[in-house]
Design a protein around this motif. Structure first.
Motif, short mmCIF file in Angstrom:
data_model
loop_
_atom_site.label_atom_id
_atom_site.label_comp_id
_atom_site.label_asym_id
_atom_site.label_seq_id
_atom_site.Cartn_x
_atom_site.Cartn_y
_atom_site.Cartn_z
N SER A 224 0.83 -1.21 0.00
CA SER A 224 0.00 0.00 0.00
C SER A 224 0.86 1.26 0.00
O SER A 224 0.57 2.23 -0.71
CB SER A 224 -0.92 0.00 1.22
OG SER A 224 -1.80 -1.10 1.19
N GLY A 225 1.94 1.23 0.77
CA GLY A 225 2.81 2.41 0.87
C GLY A 225 3.58 2.68 -0.41
O GLY A 225 3.99 3.82 -0.68
N ALA A 226 3.81 1.64 -1.22
CA ALA A 226 4.59 1.80 -2.44
C ALA A 226 3.77 2.37 -3.60
O ALA A 226 4.33 2.71 -4.64
CB ALA A 226 5.19 0.45 -2.84
N VAL A 227 2.47 2.48 -3.41
CA VAL A 227 1.61 2.97 -4.49
C VAL A 227 1.97 4.40 -4.87
O VAL A 227 2.14 4.73 -6.06
CB VAL A 227 0.13 2.89 -4.08
CG1 VAL A 227 -0.75 3.54 -5.13
CG2 VAL A 227 -0.28 1.44 -3.88
N PHE A 228 2.05 5.26 -3.87
CA PHE A 228 2.38 6.67 -4.15
C PHE A 228 3.76 6.79 -4.77
O PHE A 228 4.00 7.61 -5.67
CB PHE A 228 2.30 7.48 -2.86
CG PHE A 228 2.66 8.92 -3.03
CD1 PHE A 228 1.79 9.80 -3.67
CD2 PHE A 228 3.90 9.41 -2.59
CE1 PHE A 228 2.14 11.14 -3.85
CE2 PHE A 228 4.24 10.75 -2.77
CZ PHE A 228 3.35 11.62 -3.40
N LEU A 229 4.69 5.96 -4.31
CA LEU A 229 6.05 5.97 -4.84
C LEU A 229 6.06 5.59 -6.31
O LEU A 229 6.77 6.21 -7.14
CB LEU A 229 6.93 5.02 -4.03
CG LEU A 229 8.41 4.97 -4.40
CD1 LEU A 229 9.05 6.37 -4.25
CD2 LEU A 229 9.15 3.97 -3.50
N LEU A 230 5.28 4.58 -6.69
CA LEU A 230 5.20 4.17 -8.10
C LEU A 230 4.65 5.30 -8.96
O LEU A 230 5.15 5.56 -10.06
CB LEU A 230 4.30 2.92 -8.23
CG LEU A 230 4.02 2.45 -9.66
CD1 LEU A 230 5.32 1.99 -10.33
CD2 LEU A 230 2.99 1.32 -9.67
N GLU A 231 3.60 5.93 -8.47
CA GLU A 231 2.99 7.03 -9.23
C GLU A 231 4.01 8.15 -9.47
O GLU A 231 4.10 8.72 -10.57
CB GLU A 231 1.77 7.55 -8.47
CG GLU A 231 0.94 8.55 -9.25
CD GLU A 231 -0.31 8.96 -8.50
OE1 GLU A 231 -1.16 9.64 -9.11
OE2 GLU A 231 -0.46 8.58 -7.32
N THR A 232 4.81 8.46 -8.44
CA THR A 232 5.82 9.53 -8.55
C THR A 232 6.90 9.17 -9.57
O THR A 232 7.30 9.99 -10.42
CB THR A 232 6.46 9.78 -7.18
OG1 THR A 232 5.46 10.15 -6.24
CG2 THR A 232 7.50 10.90 -7.27
N VAL A 233 7.38 7.92 -9.51
CA VAL A 233 8.45 7.48 -10.42
C VAL A 233 7.97 7.47 -11.87
O VAL A 233 8.69 7.90 -12.78
CB VAL A 233 8.96 6.10 -10.00
CG1 VAL A 233 9.93 5.54 -11.05
CG2 VAL A 233 9.68 6.18 -8.65
N LEU A 234 6.77 6.99 -12.10
CA LEU A 234 6.24 6.94 -13.47
C LEU A 234 6.09 8.35 -14.05
O LEU A 234 6.36 8.57 -15.24
CB LEU A 234 4.89 6.21 -13.48
CG LEU A 234 4.94 4.69 -13.21
CD1 LEU A 234 3.53 4.12 -13.19
CD2 LEU A 234 5.80 3.97 -14.27
#
Length: 281
Positions: A224-234
């Motif tokens: 769940s915590g990695a969701v925002f991180l993925l959005e930022t990287v993409l």
């Protein structure tokens, strides 16, 4: 006229003679009267032209055989009495057995007219029908209970499957991202080779690959915590890195972003199925 007078006198004499016979009937045995002069008595009674009821009384007093009409009338009366008695018996059996007269009639015929036996037969049939009905009701009840148990078991099993699916929602979403990243890297490598072959220059995707792999590493411990991180990287990859993302990668990313909602819905469905299963128990 003279002929009628003579005829009337003759008939009067015959009637007087018959009267005498009747008067002496009390002293002459019936057997003697029958053997001594039945034919004479028959002729005498007929010659007097008596009314039917008077003639019947005279014949009875003289010990004579009844007329054909009397025999027929007696037969009709006997038949009527027999029919009335049969109807009374039929009604009695039907009322006692609490059944229709048609069934009572059939029972009487089967029992040879024995009312008691017919009643026993009807009561036995009634008991058999009641027992059969009770057995059928019990079977229906058991079938309904078994069907309910089956539905409860199916609902509970389905609830378990949906619950397991809900628990694996994030893992499956990130597994798809992992698979699509491999495809994406292959596309970037292919584009780089094609661009180099024609003397062109392509954007480096090494750093973007590393950052995406780092996001996947974080997702293994905190999906769940990695969701925002993925959005930022993409977003960084497409805007700053100038790289294009394939459709599969975008769909996989959307799946991760929607994983929380999907997991919540699956858990609600599993809880509803489990509650339904408990209500059937």
């Amino acid at each position: 006229a003279m002929h009628e007078v003579v005829k009337a006198e003759k008939q009067a004499q015959l009637c007087q003679r018959l009267a005498s016979k009747l008067q002496s009937a009390g002293t002459t045995s019936t057997k003697d009267a029958t053997t001594a002069g039945q034919e004479d008595l028959e002729s005498l009674v007929q010659s007097c032209h008596l009314k039917n009821d008077v003639e019947s009384q005279a014949r009875k007093a003289l010990g004579m055989a009844p007329t054909k009409e009397e025999v027929a009338r007696a037969a009709r009366q006997a038949k009527a009495a027999k029919a009335q008695a049969a109807q009374a018996k039929l009604q009695q059996v039907a009322e006692a057995a609490k059944t229709s007269q048609e069934k009572a009639k059939a029972a009487l015929e089967s029992s040879g007219g024995d009312a008691e036996l017919a009643l026993i037969m009807l009561l036995s049939e009634g008991d058999a029908r009641s027992a059969k009905k009770a057995n059928q009701q019990q079977e229906n009840k058991q079938a309904a209970e078994e069907a309910t148990k089956t539905r409860a078991a199916e609902a509970s099993a389905l609830a378990g499957k949906v619950s397991t699916l809900a628990a694996s929602t994030h893992r499956m979403a990130w597994s798809r991202v992992q698979a699509e990243l491999e495809v994406q890297v292959n596309i970037w490598n292919t584009n780089a080779l094609q661009s180099s072959a024609v003397g062109g220059v392509s954007s480096s995707h090494g750093e973007a690959q590393q950052e995406l792999e780092s996001v996947l590493q974080v997702a293994r411990g905190d999906p769940s915590g990695a969701v925002f991180l993925l959005e930022t990287v993409l977003q960084k990859v497409t805007t700053e890195g100038g790289l294009e993302l394939c459709g599969g990668m975008l769909l996989a990313a959307d799946g991760v972003l929607d994983a929380d909602r999907l997991e919540r819905n699956r858990k609600e469905l599993a809880n509803s199925l489990e509650a339904f299963a408990r209500s059937l128990e």
